[in-house]
Design an enzyme around this catalytic site. Sequence first.
Site, short mmCIF file in Angstrom:
data_model
loop_
_atom_site.label_atom_id
_atom_site.label_comp_id
_atom_site.label_asym_id
_atom_site.label_seq_id
_atom_site.Cartn_x
_atom_site.Cartn_y
_atom_site.Cartn_z
N THR A 144 0.76 -1.29 -0.11
CA THR A 144 -0.02 0.21 0.03
C THR A 144 0.73 1.27 0.06
O THR A 144 1.91 1.21 0.62
CB THR A 144 -0.89 -0.09 1.14
N SER A 179 -1.22 3.48 10.75
CA SER A 179 -2.30 2.63 11.33
C SER A 179 -1.64 1.25 11.40
O SER A 179 -0.39 0.78 10.77
CB SER A 179 -3.60 2.28 10.35
N TYR A 181 -2.76 -1.52 10.51
CA TYR A 181 -3.06 -2.24 9.30
C TYR A 181 -1.67 -1.85 8.48
O TYR A 181 -1.21 -2.66 7.54
CB TYR A 181 -4.35 -1.79 8.44
N HIS A 182 -1.52 -0.62 8.26
CA HIS A 182 -0.47 -0.18 7.24
C HIS A 182 0.95 -0.60 7.66
O HIS A 182 1.65 -0.88 6.76
CB HIS A 182 -0.52 1.62 7.17
N LYS A 185 1.62 -4.15 6.49
CA LYS A 185 2.10 -4.05 5.06
C LYS A 185 3.69 -3.89 5.44
O LYS A 185 4.14 -4.41 4.13
CB LYS A 185 1.55 -3.12 4.31
N THR A 253 -17.99 13.75 4.30
CA THR A 253 -17.36 13.71 5.48
C THR A 253 -15.78 13.80 5.30
O THR A 253 -15.25 12.88 5.21
CB THR A 253 -17.80 12.20 6.24
N VAL A 254 -15.45 15.08 5.05
CA VAL A 254 -13.88 15.35 5.08
C VAL A 254 -13.56 15.51 6.44
O VAL A 254 -13.83 16.18 7.25
CB VAL A 254 -13.84 16.79 4.48
N ARG A 323 -8.29 10.22 12.86
CA ARG A 323 -7.06 9.59 12.63
C ARG A 323 -6.01 10.49 13.05
O ARG A 323 -6.06 11.74 13.34
CB ARG A 323 -6.63 9.14 10.99
P1 NAD Z 1 -11.23 -7.35 0.60
O1 NAD Z 1 -11.07 -7.44 2.11
O2 NAD Z 1 -12.34 -6.97 -0.01
O3 NAD Z 1 -10.52 -8.72 0.09
C1 NAD Z 1 -9.33 -9.28 0.74
C2 NAD Z 1 -10.11 -10.73 0.78
O4 NAD Z 1 -8.84 -11.69 1.37
C3 NAD Z 1 -11.32 -11.11 1.24
O5 NAD Z 1 -12.10 -11.86 0.49
C4 NAD Z 1 -11.16 -12.01 2.62
O6 NAD Z 1 -11.94 -12.91 2.81
C5 NAD Z 1 -9.97 -12.71 2.28
N1 NAD Z 1 -8.85 -12.88 3.22
C6 NAD Z 1 -8.38 -12.16 4.29
N2 NAD Z 1 -7.38 -12.90 5.13
C7 NAD Z 1 -7.41 -14.06 4.65
C8 NAD Z 1 -6.82 -15.33 5.26
N3 NAD Z 1 -5.79 -15.50 6.14
N4 NAD Z 1 -6.79 -16.44 4.25
C9 NAD Z 1 -7.56 -16.47 3.23
N5 NAD Z 1 -8.45 -15.41 2.79
C10 NAD Z 1 -8.16 -14.21 3.31
O7 NAD Z 1 -9.82 -6.29 0.26
P2 NAD Z 1 -9.55 -5.59 -1.16
O8 NAD Z 1 -10.08 -3.98 -0.90
O9 NAD Z 1 -9.84 -6.47 -2.17
O10 NAD Z 1 -8.01 -5.43 -0.93
C11 NAD Z 1 -7.33 -6.57 -1.56
C12 NAD Z 1 -5.75 -6.10 -1.12
O11 NAD Z 1 -5.44 -5.13 -1.64
C13 NAD Z 1 -5.47 -6.05 0.37
O12 NAD Z 1 -4.28 -6.71 0.68
C14 NAD Z 1 -5.38 -4.48 0.55
O13 NAD Z 1 -4.49 -4.33 1.51
C15 NAD Z 1 -4.63 -4.13 -0.78
N6 NAD Z 1 -5.08 -2.75 -1.11
C16 NAD Z 1 -6.54 -2.30 -1.26
C17 NAD Z 1 -6.96 -0.94 -1.51
C18 NAD Z 1 -8.29 -0.50 -1.75
O14 NAD Z 1 -8.55 0.55 -1.80
N7 NAD Z 1 -9.26 -1.46 -1.61
C19 NAD Z 1 -5.85 -0.24 -1.73
C20 NAD Z 1 -4.48 -0.48 -1.65
C21 NAD Z 1 -4.00 -1.97 -1.41
N1 USQ Z 2 -11.14 10.27 4.83
C1 USQ Z 2 -11.92 11.31 5.13
N2 USQ Z 2 -13.12 11.06 4.90
C2 USQ Z 2 -13.76 9.92 4.83
C3 USQ Z 2 -12.78 8.60 4.91
C4 USQ Z 2 -11.47 8.89 4.54
O1 USQ Z 2 -11.50 12.41 4.99
O2 USQ Z 2 -15.06 9.76 5.07
C5 USQ Z 2 -9.64 10.27 4.56
C6 USQ Z 2 -8.71 9.82 5.69
O3 USQ Z 2 -8.52 10.61 7.03
C7 USQ Z 2 -7.67 9.43 4.99
C8 USQ Z 2 -7.93 9.38 3.57
O4 USQ Z 2 -9.24 9.85 3.57
O5 USQ Z 2 -6.68 10.56 5.05
C9 USQ Z 2 -7.94 7.75 3.01
O6 USQ Z 2 -8.82 7.32 3.74
P1 USQ Z 2 -9.35 5.73 3.21
O7 USQ Z 2 -9.98 5.20 4.44
O8 USQ Z 2 -10.05 5.99 1.89
O9 USQ Z 2 -8.08 4.89 2.92
P2 USQ Z 2 -7.12 4.22 3.91
O10 USQ Z 2 -7.51 4.12 5.21
O11 USQ Z 2 -5.64 4.80 3.75
O12 USQ Z 2 -6.83 2.63 3.39
C10 USQ Z 2 -7.41 2.24 2.17
C11 USQ Z 2 -7.60 0.87 1.99
C12 USQ Z 2 -6.41 0.32 2.09
C13 USQ Z 2 -5.27 0.62 1.43
C14 USQ Z 2 -5.02 2.07 1.36
C15 USQ Z 2 -4.28 2.66 0.31
O13 USQ Z 2 -8.56 0.56 2.81
O14 USQ Z 2 -6.59 -1.24 2.01
O15 USQ Z 2 -4.10 -0.11 1.78
O16 USQ Z 2 -6.41 2.80 0.97
S1 USQ Z 2 -3.23 4.12 0.83
O17 USQ Z 2 -4.22 5.09 1.46
O18 USQ Z 2 -2.56 4.50 -0.33
O19 USQ Z 2 -2.42 3.64 1.92
#
Ligand code: NAD
Ligand code: USQ
Length: 382
Positions: A144, A179, A181-182, A185, A253-254, A323
């Site tokens: 990410t 976070s 989560y991040h 990664k 919601t900013v 956040r």
């Molecule tokens: P998602 O939660 O919709 O999909 C993830 C899938 O993985 C789910 O179907 C879940 O059931 C499965 N999963 C999770 N843990 C597992 C495990 N231990 N074993 C088997 N299956 C498992 O998420 P997404 O939005 O499709 O994101 C996919 C990937 O891309 C993630 O790794 C996320 O971090 C990355 N990513 C997403 C975004 C975004 O904006 N959605 C942005 C950047 C990176």
């Molecule tokens: N934000 C707002 N208002 C909202 C929701 C979010 O202002 O209603 C702001 C947050 O404060 C943040 C930004 O928008 O600054 C992004 O938030 P987000 O929830 O869209 O994204 P983030 O939490 O960063 O996570 C998402 C995905 C994650 C992926 C990541 C890419 O859920 O899986 O890794 O985007 S990145 O942001 O480049 O790390």
Amino acid sequence: MRILVLGGDGYLGWPTALHLSAKGHDVGIADNFVRRQYDHELGVQSLVPIEPLSVRVRTWREHSGNDLPVYVGDLTDAEFTYRMLREFRPDAVVHFAEQRAAPYSMIDRAHAVYTQTNNVVGTLNLLYAIADTNPDIHLVKLGTMGEYGTPNIDIEEGWLDVVHKGRSDRVLYPKRPGSFYHLSKVHDSHNIEFCCRAWGLRATDLNQGVVYGQQTDQTALDDRLATRFDYDAVFGTVLNRFVILAALGRPLTVYGDGGQTRGLIDIRDTVECIRIAAENPPTAGEFRVFNQMTESMSILEIAKVVADLHPDAVQVEHLANPRVELESHYYNVTHTGLVELGLQPHLLSETLLTSLYAIADRYKHRAEVEKLRPTVEWRRAR
Ligand code: NAD
Ligand code: USQ
């Protein structure tokens, strides 16, 4: 190629599996359905209805004639992970299977521990399984952009050339994520880089920005092929949330001033980036990093674009930022690697937003409005 898509029931994994299958690859899917479980836990559902994986797979066979073998199991179960690789014998593994919501990882101790255990242990099992079954398998791992945080220097693609006290080196780009989560990664990236260095594995770490959009060429063929579209304050990502809030006639919601800038990418480019990465593997021992984003915008700019195009002229509402993040910062990202391999980006446009509005309008009756408000706080009472 034989390509295994881990997390293939998720928002991005499902359309990626279809895209790769449509391009002629033999695709398998693995998932443990935990994403559907988080919906039950949080009391929400995807705005767009989604079918069970078995129905999705059957529908794709009807449309394409292609099978998508399914492996149901958890990557943290090493036996399952080894068995799957031995049976499917992939050339590449695309790894989406992680807990991916920053707010979910910040709910409390248990959710932070779950997120890091699920993500880091799952990836570590996978690295061992690749090394022990076939070290030539190309790991395409979803990282990410948030791994980097918001440094006051340009963000390079994974690596940084450093000169220090007259000596120079090429180091992994310093990470300062926002976070648990991040952070998971970042831990993954370090483990993967080590396995490339120590065992000669080949991997592509895709540092992806925030994804927006809901349809690809394949998912648009049939409602039963739809992928999920999250709107709640835990799993909904910012641009998708703003579109849905606008369709509901609610203020956007900013968080805070909205000066925080993020890299963005259209879901159609996500699936294409994965194809490009898979079809152009790195050499054995190489840890390759691409910044998988196509443009960057501040949150306030995103809100303004979404609000300007909506017929009901939706307002922007500044909420106290739940956040801990910089709301005013430098942001300049190198993202040329995928373009050099042939990616032709879709930039955010009126056409895209209009089609997203149509999807949000069609399904807005399914939204639970109280789930739109952020409830997870980064700060701890002291
Ligand atoms: P998602 O939660 O919709 O999909 C993830 C899938 O993985 C789910 O179907 C879940 O059931 C499965 N999963 C999770 N843990 C597992 C495990 N231990 N074993 C088997 N299956 C498992 O998420 P997404 O939005 O499709 O994101 C996919 C990937 O891309 C993630 O790794 C996320 O971090 C990355 N990513 C997403 C975004 C975004 O904006 N959605 C942005 C950047 C990176
Ligand atoms: N934000 C707002 N208002 C909202 C929701 C979010 O202002 O209603 C702001 C947050 O404060 C943040 C930004 O928008 O600054 C992004 O938030 P987000 O929830 O869209 O994204 P983030 O939490 O960063 O996570 C998402 C995905 C994650 C992926 C990541 C890419 O859920 O899986 O890794 O985007 S990145 O942001 O480049 O790390």
